[in-house]
Design a protein around this motif. Structure first.
Motif: not given
Length: 264
Positions: A217-220, A235-238, A243-246, A251-254
């Motif tokens: 996620l961070e990379t994208v 928030r991301v790290r925590g 499933a939420q991270l997926e 979403r990060a792609a668009v």
């Protein structure tokens, strides 16, 4: 071979007995101790493995360790001493809290009972006698209480000495001893059992999956020029829900903003 309580002191001392000599001493009287047969030796080895791995013992188990006391007029070497094994050379001068004897064919019963009495009088709390002749059983002797007998399918306990119960068969059968040793070794490394190992493996896999998703996620976001605030990054790290991270990663792609990723 001498029998009885040896009220009159004999002429021998422990310093006259060398390591490997087939003798013990009771009040200065020499007692000849024969070598073990195959059945005796096999059982002896199994018991050593089952007891030495107990987490409370931490390897403090010795085989045929000679214990001397009473101006060296006494020298006794139980098949197994458990709980205290001194590292210094020479005969041990401290009684173990637990001693184990294996009684096979040809056992001198009067001499065995004499030995048990001397160990208990000296400070040993429990003596287990594994009876290899007839029905397999273990007799437990303690100070000022009657002997108790345990059969196959039952377990012995030694509170304050061993952490875990010891099945009768683990003192004789190598396979049963291996099962007990495995349990003990897993506990010593922080596992409750094989189930604990599997649980930790699942946790490790889950943690690895979570870290991979966060890194992805961070990379994208970085590649697309979407820079999160400190609060958003925390928030991301925590997040502990794969499933939420997926969903965020998809979403990060668009998405055109970090808020569109995290708050959609």
């Amino acid at each position: 071979m001498h029998r009885g309580s040896h009220a009159a002191p004999g002429p021998f001392q422990a310093s006259q007995i060398r390591e490997g000599d087939p003798y013990e001493l009771s009040n200065g009287h020499a007692i000849r101790c024969m070598t073990a047969g195959g059945r005796h030796g096999r059982a002896h080895s199994a018991g050593d493995r089952a007891l030495a791995t107990d987490p409370a013992v931490a390897g403090q188990v010795g085989v045929d360790v000679g214990i001397t006391w009473g101006d060296e007029k006494n020298l006794r070497a139980p098949d197994l001493v458990v709980g205290v094994v001194q590292a210094e050379p020479g005969w041990q001068r401290v009684f173990p809290p637990l001693a184990v004897e294996y009684a096979d064919g040809g056992q001198d019963e009067a001499e065995l009972q004499q030995k048990i009495g001397e160990l208990l009088a000296g400070g040993t709390r429990l003596v287990w006698v594994v009876r290899l002749v007839g029905i397999l059983r273990v007799e437990e002797y303690g100070v000022d209480r009657p002997m108790r007998q345990f059969l196959v399918g039952e377990s012995l306990t030694a509170p304050g000495i061993l952490r875990n119960p010891v099945p009768v068969e683990a003192l004789v059968d190598p396979a049963a001893a291996d099962a007990v040793a495995l349990r003990n070794l897993l506990q010593a490394h922080g596992y409750d059992g094989l189930e604990g190992v599997e649980a930790r493996e699942r946790e490790a896999r889950s943690a690895g999956q979570r870290e991979a998703l966060i890194t992805g996620l961070e990379t994208v976001m970085r590649a697309r020029g979407l820079i999160p605030t400190d609060a958003q990054a925390a928030r991301v790290r925590g997040c502990t829900d794969p499933a939420q991270l997926e969903r965020w990663l998809a979403r990060a792609a668009v998405a055109d903003a970090v808020t569109a990723i995290l708050d959609a």
